[in-house]
Design a protein around this motif. Structure first.
Motif, PDB file in Angstrom:
ATOM      1  N   SER A 140       0.837  -1.191   0.000  1.00 58.13           N
ATOM      2  CA  SER A 140       0.000   0.000   0.000  1.00 58.13           C
ATOM      3  C   SER A 140       0.875   1.245   0.000  1.00 58.13           C
ATOM      4  O   SER A 140       1.877   1.327   0.720  1.00 58.13           O
ATOM      5  CB  SER A 140      -0.922  -0.004   1.221  1.00 58.13           C
ATOM      6  OG  SER A 140      -1.558   1.244   1.375  1.00 58.13           O
ATOM      7  N   ALA A 141       0.502   2.231  -0.809  1.00 59.56           N
ATOM      8  CA  ALA A 141       1.260   3.478  -0.853  1.00 59.56           C
ATOM      9  C   ALA A 141       1.114   4.261   0.444  1.00 59.56           C
ATOM     10  O   ALA A 141       1.962   5.091   0.778  1.00 59.56           O
ATOM     11  CB  ALA A 141       0.802   4.330  -2.035  1.00 59.56           C
ATOM     12  N   VAL A 142       0.049   4.010   1.213  1.00 56.95           N
ATOM     13  CA  VAL A 142      -0.190   4.715   2.475  1.00 56.95           C
ATOM     14  C   VAL A 142       0.409   3.958   3.650  1.00 56.95           C
ATOM     15  O   VAL A 142       1.036   4.544   4.535  1.00 56.95           O
ATOM     16  CB  VAL A 142      -1.708   4.924   2.691  1.00 56.95           C
ATOM     17  CG1 VAL A 142      -1.970   5.582   4.035  1.00 56.95           C
ATOM     18  CG2 VAL A 142      -2.291   5.754   1.565  1.00 56.95           C
ATOM     19  N   SER A 168       7.113   5.190 -16.598  1.00 55.80           N
ATOM     20  CA  SER A 168       6.356   5.169 -15.341  1.00 55.80           C
ATOM     21  C   SER A 168       6.406   3.806 -14.651  1.00 55.80           C
ATOM     22  O   SER A 168       6.028   3.687 -13.487  1.00 55.80           O
ATOM     23  CB  SER A 168       4.900   5.565 -15.598  1.00 55.80           C
ATOM     24  OG  SER A 168       4.293   4.679 -16.526  1.00 55.80           O
ATOM     25  N   GLY A 169       6.861   2.764 -15.358  1.00 53.59           N
ATOM     26  CA  GLY A 169       7.017   1.464 -14.728  1.00 53.59           C
ATOM     27  C   GLY A 169       6.097   0.380 -15.246  1.00 53.59           C
ATOM     28  O   GLY A 169       5.908  -0.638 -14.568  1.00 53.59           O
ATOM     29  N   LYS A 170       5.541   0.529 -16.456  1.00 49.80           N
ATOM     30  CA  LYS A 170       4.588  -0.463 -16.983  1.00 49.80           C
ATOM     31  C   LYS A 170       5.228  -1.840 -17.143  1.00 49.80           C
ATOM     32  O   LYS A 170       4.680  -2.847 -16.706  1.00 49.80           O
ATOM     33  CB  LYS A 170       4.037  -0.006 -18.340  1.00 49.80           C
ATOM     34  CG  LYS A 170       3.247   1.267 -18.325  1.00 49.80           C
ATOM     35  CD  LYS A 170       2.669   1.543 -19.689  1.00 49.80           C
ATOM     36  CE  LYS A 170       3.717   1.586 -20.791  1.00 49.80           C
ATOM     37  NZ  LYS A 170       4.726   2.641 -20.592  1.00 49.80           N
ATOM     38  N   SER A 171       6.373  -1.887 -17.808  1.00 49.31           N
ATOM     39  CA  SER A 171       6.998  -3.186 -18.086  1.00 49.31           C
ATOM     40  C   SER A 171       7.377  -3.899 -16.795  1.00 49.31           C
ATOM     41  O   SER A 171       7.253  -5.129 -16.692  1.00 49.31           O
ATOM     42  CB  SER A 171       8.237  -2.991 -18.973  1.00 49.31           C
ATOM     43  OG  SER A 171       7.869  -2.455 -20.239  1.00 49.31           O
ATOM     44  N   HIS A 595      -0.529   3.722 -14.094  1.00 49.12           N
ATOM     45  CA  HIS A 595       0.617   4.508 -13.650  1.00 49.12           C
ATOM     46  C   HIS A 595       0.396   5.976 -14.043  1.00 49.12           C
ATOM     47  O   HIS A 595      -0.701   6.351 -14.452  1.00 49.12           O
ATOM     48  CB  HIS A 595       1.897   3.962 -14.286  1.00 49.12           C
ATOM     49  CG  HIS A 595       2.327   2.637 -13.735  1.00 49.12           C
ATOM     50  ND1 HIS A 595       3.162   2.508 -12.659  1.00 49.12           N
ATOM     51  CD2 HIS A 595       2.034   1.363 -14.126  1.00 49.12           C
ATOM     52  CE1 HIS A 595       3.378   1.242 -12.391  1.00 49.12           C
ATOM     53  NE2 HIS A 595       2.685   0.513 -13.272  1.00 49.12           N
ATOM     54  N   ARG A 596       1.434   6.763 -13.949  1.00 46.83           N
ATOM     55  CA  ARG A 596       1.307   8.188 -14.250  1.00 46.83           C
ATOM     56  C   ARG A 596       0.832   8.398 -15.694  1.00 46.83           C
ATOM     57  O   ARG A 596       1.378   7.845 -16.639  1.00 46.83           O
ATOM     58  CB  ARG A 596       2.671   8.878 -14.062  1.00 46.83           C
ATOM     59  CG  ARG A 596       2.630  10.392 -14.289  1.00 46.83           C
ATOM     60  CD  ARG A 596       4.002  11.025 -14.136  1.00 46.83           C
ATOM     61  NE  ARG A 596       4.917  10.589 -15.184  1.00 46.83           N
ATOM     62  CZ  ARG A 596       5.911   9.744 -15.008  1.00 46.83           C
ATOM     63  NH1 ARG A 596       6.121   9.222 -13.806  1.00 46.83           N
ATOM     64  NH2 ARG A 596       6.703   9.387 -16.006  1.00 46.83           N
ATOM     65  N   ALA A 625       4.189   8.832  -8.650  1.00 45.52           N
ATOM     66  CA  ALA A 625       5.621   8.622  -8.780  1.00 45.52           C
ATOM     67  C   ALA A 625       5.894   7.348  -9.569  1.00 45.52           C
ATOM     68  O   ALA A 625       5.013   6.500  -9.756  1.00 45.52           O
ATOM     69  CB  ALA A 625       6.256   8.517  -7.388  1.00 45.52           C
ATOM     70  N   GLN A 626       7.133   7.223 -10.035  1.00 37.49           N
ATOM     71  CA  GLN A 626       7.521   6.002 -10.737  1.00 37.49           C
ATOM     72  C   GLN A 626       7.357   4.803  -9.809  1.00 37.49           C
ATOM     73  O   GLN A 626       7.621   4.878  -8.611  1.00 37.49           O
ATOM     74  CB  GLN A 626       8.973   6.103 -11.203  1.00 37.49           C
ATOM     75  CG  GLN A 626       9.401   4.972 -12.128  1.00 37.49           C
ATOM     76  CD  GLN A 626      10.835   5.109 -12.580  1.00 37.49           C
ATOM     77  OE1 GLN A 626      11.714   5.407 -11.777  1.00 37.49           O
ATOM     78  NE2 GLN A 626      11.097   4.918 -13.874  1.00 37.49           N
ATOM     79  N   GLN A 627       6.883   3.710 -10.353  1.00 39.19           N
ATOM     80  CA  GLN A 627       6.652   2.446  -9.636  1.00 39.19           C
ATOM     81  C   GLN A 627       5.401   2.498  -8.769  1.00 39.19           C
ATOM     82  O   GLN A 627       5.099   1.539  -8.078  1.00 39.19           O
ATOM     83  CB  GLN A 627       7.875   2.052  -8.788  1.00 39.19           C
ATOM     84  CG  GLN A 627       7.978   0.552  -8.530  1.00 39.19           C
ATOM     85  CD  GLN A 627       9.258   0.172  -7.793  1.00 39.19           C
ATOM     86  OE1 GLN A 627      10.202   0.955  -7.716  1.00 39.19           O
ATOM     87  NE2 GLN A 627       9.300  -1.039  -7.248  1.00 39.19           N
TER      88      GLN A 627
END
Length: 689
Positions: A140-142, A168-171, A595-596, A625-627
């Motif tokens: 979780s980001a939080v 942005s981290g898709k792959s 992602h972004r 953010a990235q990831q």
């Protein structure tokens, strides 16, 4: 619920959101309760509110200060904290029935209902699906200590889209999803990856942990049997042939269909009669060409008639499918040749009586040839073989022999046929001359081509263990399979060097083969397949033309998106421009990992493709953010902001380090050699002058 755990009261209820006034003790955004110190009012955190027998769950989407009062007179000076009201807004996403979290609502909380921050135990119940296997995607980001899991069967059964801007981290997210699947013992798993940028080969190398857990087969990047990246043209069905050669529906399509059917009949048999019948037609055509020659022609006609008689005499003495027709043709020749009286004389034209006898004789012979073609399944009046049957035929023979023969046969009904089909013949000839298509058009006939190809796709040995197998990529497979273990099969099509105008035909054909295999498999979904499409917008484009037509590739994957689930064929899409993807495909994706995204068109498409309760959260997309990503859909109990798990040996998609590379003087010295190496590989084998 104890009073000590309450953080505020409901002051506004709407269909998808609730508004909460925070209590005085919660204004510092932390509060001590029964579960210890809790963070309050942080975007993407969770709250619970009683609603009848259940508790509604909401995800915080905004925090506000409101209700500030101006001080009057000379009263005691008050701080902003004393004069303001702190509020939060939350999007309702589900409910607790006892300790079990369920998506959707059965009721809404009343005004002034007490609001509680979700406890760590409740958050865990939200993020960890119950009743089936789960896939850990990250944390979780939080609450970084809380792992986020997705329901594996719902993720795969309802398709998934991973979207986000470049870098942005898709792959890495796609790889993280695969790693999450590999956390389970899935020896019968099958994953097929269409890798348009050549990123995934290194992630499944034999030396990597992922490569040791799976049975990877990497096909490409250079198209051709040597690299394993080939796709025989005879696998194409009727519609794919029409699309590749752009045959018009009026005349070209029917003629091409019958020509291919003729070629399949010949390719599926060793019947020499077909060639001999065509030989007869060719000889008659040569003689008829001499009719208009006013200076010579007798010697040509004599030689051709002599050859026709020898061919027919030999065939008529044999037992064959068309024995009756050969016997009748022999009678016609035995009667007509003496009547014509053609002499073997140079510089002597044919006379009018000779031309008359020959013309009537040829009409009779063509009638018998037409009947013979019918007996072989190639006549105009006979039902043709299955146009879509993946039976071998030679594309070169189609161009040189079967298409001209079919044109000649159809001209008996319409003398303008040849003119109508001329452009089609030119396109077919150009296709054969285009070396970029050799890995499709120049594949030699081999044993069980369709079966061995499907076996390779599904991780089964296409050579059957035979070191002398004639499968075109046998050497490539044997080299890679030597290190295979017992894990799931992962077949990677490295399409990075496939020409752009060829790419759509390749992906459409591969996708359709997988779908047809899934549809024909019984019992249904006995061997499910996950199909990963990198840069999916390249071959599943949105419909843009006025009549709403779609490319052949888009039509194939739209059908898979709509029908593939019940046959065990799942899609995992990755795209940096979701607005350029087919809306039909995006709408069928039950899980979206976003992602972004900074472009308004991309954000708008996702808003329309996701549930109403998740749309407010998508406002965060430009600032992720990235990831980091937002996950919504059927595989997660609630929309969740997640930090995607780290992956070892990620795909080759890192941003280049321009300054460091530009500062390396040694690379400048190597540049001429580098260019020569690239050009040599680029140009391939040039023709010798």
């Amino acid at each position: 619920m104890t009073e000590a755990s309450v953080i505020g009261r409901v002051i506004d209820v709407r269909s998808t959101t609730i508004r909460v006034a925070l209590d005085v003790g919660s204004k510092g955004f932390t509060k001590v309760g029964p579960d210890g110190l809790q963070t309050v009012g942080v975007v993407n955190s969770y709250i619970t509110v009683p609603a009848g027998a259940h508790r509604v769950v909401g995800i915080v989407s905004g925090v506000y200060i409101s209700g500030r009062q101006e001080q009057k007179g000379r009263g005691e000076l008050l701080s902003q904290d004393d004069t303001a009201t702190y509020e939060l807004e939350a999007t309702v996403v589900g409910r607790f029935e006892g300790d079990t979290f369920k998506s959707g609502l059965t009721g809404y909380p009343p005004l002034h209902a007490p609001v509680q921050a979700a406890t760590p135990g409740e958050v865990k119940n939200i993020f960890l699906p119950k009743g089936g296997p789960s896939l850990r995607i990250g944390t979780s980001a939080v609450a970084s200590e809380q792992a986020v899991h997705l329901d594996a069967n719902l993720l795969l059964g309802h398709h998934c889209a991973v979207v986000g801007s470049t870098g942005s981290g898709k792959s890495c997210t796609v790889t993280a999803l695969v790693d999450g699947l590999l956390d389970h013992e899935i020896s019968n798993g099958h994953i097929v990856i269409f890798d348009i940028n050549g990123e995934y080969a290194q992630s499944f190398a034999v030396s990597t942990t992922r490569g040791k857990k799976t049975r990877p087969l990497i096909l490409g990047p250079k198209p051709g049997p040597d690299s394993g990246l080939f796709l025989p043209h005879w696998f194409m069905n009727n519609e794919e042939h029409m699309n590749l050669l752009r045959a018009s529906e009026g005349v070209q399509a029917p003629v091409l269909q019958r020509s291919i059917a003729d070629a399949r009949v010949a390719g599926a048999s060793t019947n020499i009669e077909l060639l001999r019948l065509q030989n007869l037609l060719s000889s008659m055509g040569i003689i008829e060409g001499a009719f208009a020659n006013t200076k010579s022609g007798s010697d040509t006609a004599f030689a051709q008639l002599d050859g026709m008689k020898a061919l027919v005499d030999g065939q008529a003495s044999q037992t064959s499918t068309c024995a009756a027709q050969w016997t009748q043709i022999k009678k016609i020749l035995d009667t007509g040749i003496p009547q014509a009286g053609v002499a073997n004389a140079a510089w002597t034209p044919l006379t009018a009586p000779q031309r008359d006898v020959l013309a009537r004789m040829f009409v009779a012979i063509r009638r018998e040839v037409s009947t013979a073609f019918g007996a072989l399944g190639m006549g105009s009046a006979q039902a043709a073989p299955d146009f879509d049957a993946p039976v071998f035929y030679s594309l070169q023979e189609l161009c040189d022999f079967f298409l001209p023969n079919r044109i000649q046969m159809e001209q008996a009904n319409d003398s303008k046929i040849a003119g109508y089909v001329a452009t089609l013949q030119m396109r077919l000839s150009r296709l054969l001359a285009d070396g970029r298509y050799d890995f499709i058009t120049r594949i030699e006939k081999h044993t069980d081509p369709l079966g061995s190809y499907l076996k390779a796709l599904m991780g089964v040995d296409p050579t059957g263990g035979d070191p002398a197998s004639d499968w075109p990529a046998a050497t490539q497979y044997q080299a890679q399979s030597a290190s295979h273990g017992d894990g799931p099969s992962v077949t990677i099509f490295d399409l990075s060097l496939v020409a752009n105008d060829v790419l759509e035909n390749v992906t459409a054909l591969l996708g359709r083969l997988l779908f047809d295999f899934a549809v024909r498999s019984q019992p249904r979904a006995e061997h499910p397949v996950l199909l990963v499409l990198e840069e999916a917008h390249r071959f599943i484009p949105t419909r843009q033309d006025p009549v709403g037509g779609a490319s052949r590739s888009a039509a194939v994957f739209e059908r898979i998106a709509k029908e593939g689930r019940k046959f065990g064929l799942s899609l995992l899409l990755a795209s940096q421009r979701p607005s350029e993807l087919s809306e039909t495909v995006v709408a069928q994706c039950g899980t979206v990992i976003a992602h972004r995204l900074t472009h308004e068109a991309d954000q708008s498409l996702l808003r329309h493709a996701t549930a109403l309760s998740s749309r407010a959260l998508l406002d965060q997309l430009p600032s992720l953010a990235q990831q980091h990503a937002l996950v919504t859909g059927v595989s997660t109990g609630v929309p969740v902001a997640v930090r995607v798990r780290d992956v070892e040996d990620p795909p080759k998609s890192d941003d280049p380090n321009f300054i460091e590379t530009w500062s390396d003087a040694g690379k400048l010295a190597d540049l001429p050699t580098h260019i020569d190496r690239v050009v040599e590989d680029w140009q391939g084998d040039l023709p010798t002058p």
